[in-house]
Design an enzyme around this catalytic site. Structure first.
Site, mmCIF file in Angstrom:
data_model
loop_
_atom_site.group_PDB
_atom_site.id
_atom_site.type_symbol
_atom_site.label_atom_id
_atom_site.label_comp_id
_atom_site.label_asym_id
_atom_site.label_seq_id
_atom_site.Cartn_x
_atom_site.Cartn_y
_atom_site.Cartn_z
ATOM 1 N N ARG A 77 17.450 -6.621 53.168
ATOM 2 C CA ARG A 77 18.561 -7.517 52.858
ATOM 3 C C ARG A 77 18.655 -8.666 53.857
ATOM 4 O O ARG A 77 18.259 -8.525 55.007
ATOM 5 C CB ARG A 77 19.878 -6.736 52.854
ATOM 6 C CG ARG A 77 19.959 -5.723 51.717
ATOM 7 C CD ARG A 77 21.112 -4.766 51.900
ATOM 8 N NE ARG A 77 21.225 -3.852 50.773
ATOM 9 C CZ ARG A 77 20.505 -2.735 50.625
ATOM 10 N NH1 ARG A 77 19.615 -2.401 51.548
ATOM 11 N NH2 ARG A 77 20.671 -1.953 49.568
ATOM 12 N N HIS A 134 6.895 -0.950 48.206
ATOM 13 C CA HIS A 134 8.046 -0.116 47.840
ATOM 14 C C HIS A 134 7.619 1.079 46.988
ATOM 15 O O HIS A 134 8.275 1.423 45.997
ATOM 16 C CB HIS A 134 9.069 -0.967 47.091
ATOM 17 C CG HIS A 134 10.487 -0.536 47.276
ATOM 18 N ND1 HIS A 134 11.052 0.491 46.561
ATOM 19 C CD2 HIS A 134 11.469 -1.002 48.091
ATOM 20 C CE1 HIS A 134 12.316 0.636 46.910
ATOM 21 N NE2 HIS A 134 12.599 -0.262 47.847
ATOM 22 N N ASP A 177 18.895 5.139 53.736
ATOM 23 C CA ASP A 177 18.485 3.785 53.379
ATOM 24 C C ASP A 177 18.639 2.948 54.652
ATOM 25 O O ASP A 177 19.397 1.974 54.688
ATOM 26 C CB ASP A 177 19.336 3.223 52.237
ATOM 27 C CG ASP A 177 18.779 1.911 51.682
ATOM 28 O OD1 ASP A 177 17.652 1.528 52.073
ATOM 29 O OD2 ASP A 177 19.472 1.271 50.872
ATOM 30 N N GLU A 199 9.251 1.860 53.832
ATOM 31 C CA GLU A 199 9.103 0.413 53.730
ATOM 32 C C GLU A 199 8.825 -0.184 55.108
ATOM 33 O O GLU A 199 9.743 -0.603 55.815
ATOM 34 C CB GLU A 199 10.367 -0.192 53.120
ATOM 35 C CG GLU A 199 10.713 0.363 51.746
ATOM 36 C CD GLU A 199 12.130 0.032 51.336
ATOM 37 O OE1 GLU A 199 12.493 -1.159 51.372
ATOM 38 O OE2 GLU A 199 12.881 0.972 51.002
#
Length: 330
Positions: free
Chosen positions: A66, A160, A231, A293
């Site tokens: 992000r 991903h 996450d 990731e």
């Protein structure tokens, strides 16, 4: 037109990749009994990669993770990006993951190239991107990223792929084990944006995988309530005497290691299911896969971490991530 290339090594291990987003759809490896199964999640209908809400298997860019407030400043100019995750940018916006890449096979390497034009998703610079997946005879998949730009820009590529060592997405990954060479995570806010602070995993044992731990052991801890699971960006300790990531399944005895030139790895436990069917016929259920990731740290509050993802015209972007597979005890 969506096309696939499959390569196989001398031990019978196979890798299949699509030209849409460079998606990895199959990694076929044996279990302790020699049963060969697919240990990554992939859509049953390849047309689902056109939207790919879960980003299954694809190359992510221009920036993975992000970007807080969906904007950044570079050389005195402010650039606005798509707000596709609350008021933030996730995985580059529209991204390169749904684009058709040029793809060709060179022996056991699958070479993908994509040209991202100046202004794509609001990013400056014409960027030439090359990604090579190489399947080696020691049962490893090496991902090599190379890129150049004609104008200063941001670039933070990752892959991903969702792994599930049970094979064929037959169960969730909560009983599998994980060991990370990481003593710190990046603190994130309720929207998963880095705050600029580090958290020692010894102070928050939920995130402590410095010794082998069952993935589901602490996943329902209240500290994870905003993300519904893992996450989080883990800072990799580059102690080359041990693998950076070791993911294993004590039932099938499959294991996977990951090593990378990147400084961070975001661990994501597939917390948001969608309705698309996977290869094998099962639904994309929550926690049926785990992503590793590898990337530069995401850009957060006050543009923290931005400097690590700046690519200039006189530079060549080069990174590598390698996954290696084996059987425990062999």
């Amino acid at each position: 037109m969506i096309e696939a290339i499959r390569v196989t090594n001398s031990h019978g291990m196979s890798l299949e990749v699509l030209n849409i987003g460079g998606a990895i759809t199959k990694i076929l490896v044996p279990d302790k009994n020699g049963k060969v199964e697919n240990i990554v999640l992939a859509y049953q209908d390849y047309n689902d990669y056109i939207i790919n809400k879960a980003y299954l298997g694809v190359i992510i860019g221009r920036t993975g993770g992000r970007i807080g407030e969906a904007k950044f400043e570079l050389d005195g100019t402010e650039y606005s990006l798509p707000k596709n995750n609350n008021d933030n940018t996730l995985h580059g916006g529209t991204g390169i993951h749904t684009k058709i890449w040029e793809m060709k096979q060179i022996d056991n390497t699958i070479k993908l190239t994509y040209f991202s034009k100046d202004g794509d998703d609001g990013y400056p610079g014409n960027v030439k991107i090359e990604v090579r997946y190489t399947l080696t005879d020691d049962n490893a998949i090496s991902i090599d990223y190379t890129a150049t730009t004609d104008k200063a820009t941001l670039l933070n590529l990752t892959n991903h792929t969702y792994f599930n060592l049970a094979g064929e997405a037959k169960k969730d990954v909560l009983s599998h084990s994980l060991k990370l060479n990481s003593n710190f995570i990046l603190e994130i806010d309720k929207f998963s944006i880095p705050t600029g602070k580090l958290i020692n995993v010894k102070d928050e044992p939920t995130f402590d995988f410095t010794t082998k731990k069952i993935i589901g052991k602490d996943i329902n801890d209240l500290i994870l309530s905003e993300t519904s699971g893992y996450d989080h960006p883990f800072v990799i300790d580059k102690d080359m005497t041990q693998d950076m990531v070791v993911y294993s399944d004590d039932v099938t005895k499959r294991y996977m290691t990951m090593n990378t030139t990147y400084p961070n790895v975001i661990i994501y436990t597939a917390n948001s299911p969608t309705q698309e069917k996977l290869l094998g016929g099962s639904k994309y259920n929550a926690r049926y896969g785990i992503c590793f990731e590898a990337q530069n740290p995401p850009i957060g509050a006050n543009e923290c971490n931005k400097e690590m993802s700046i690519l200039k015209p006189n530079e060549v972007y080069k990174q590598n991530t390698t996954y290696k597979f084996g059987i425990i005890g062999q």
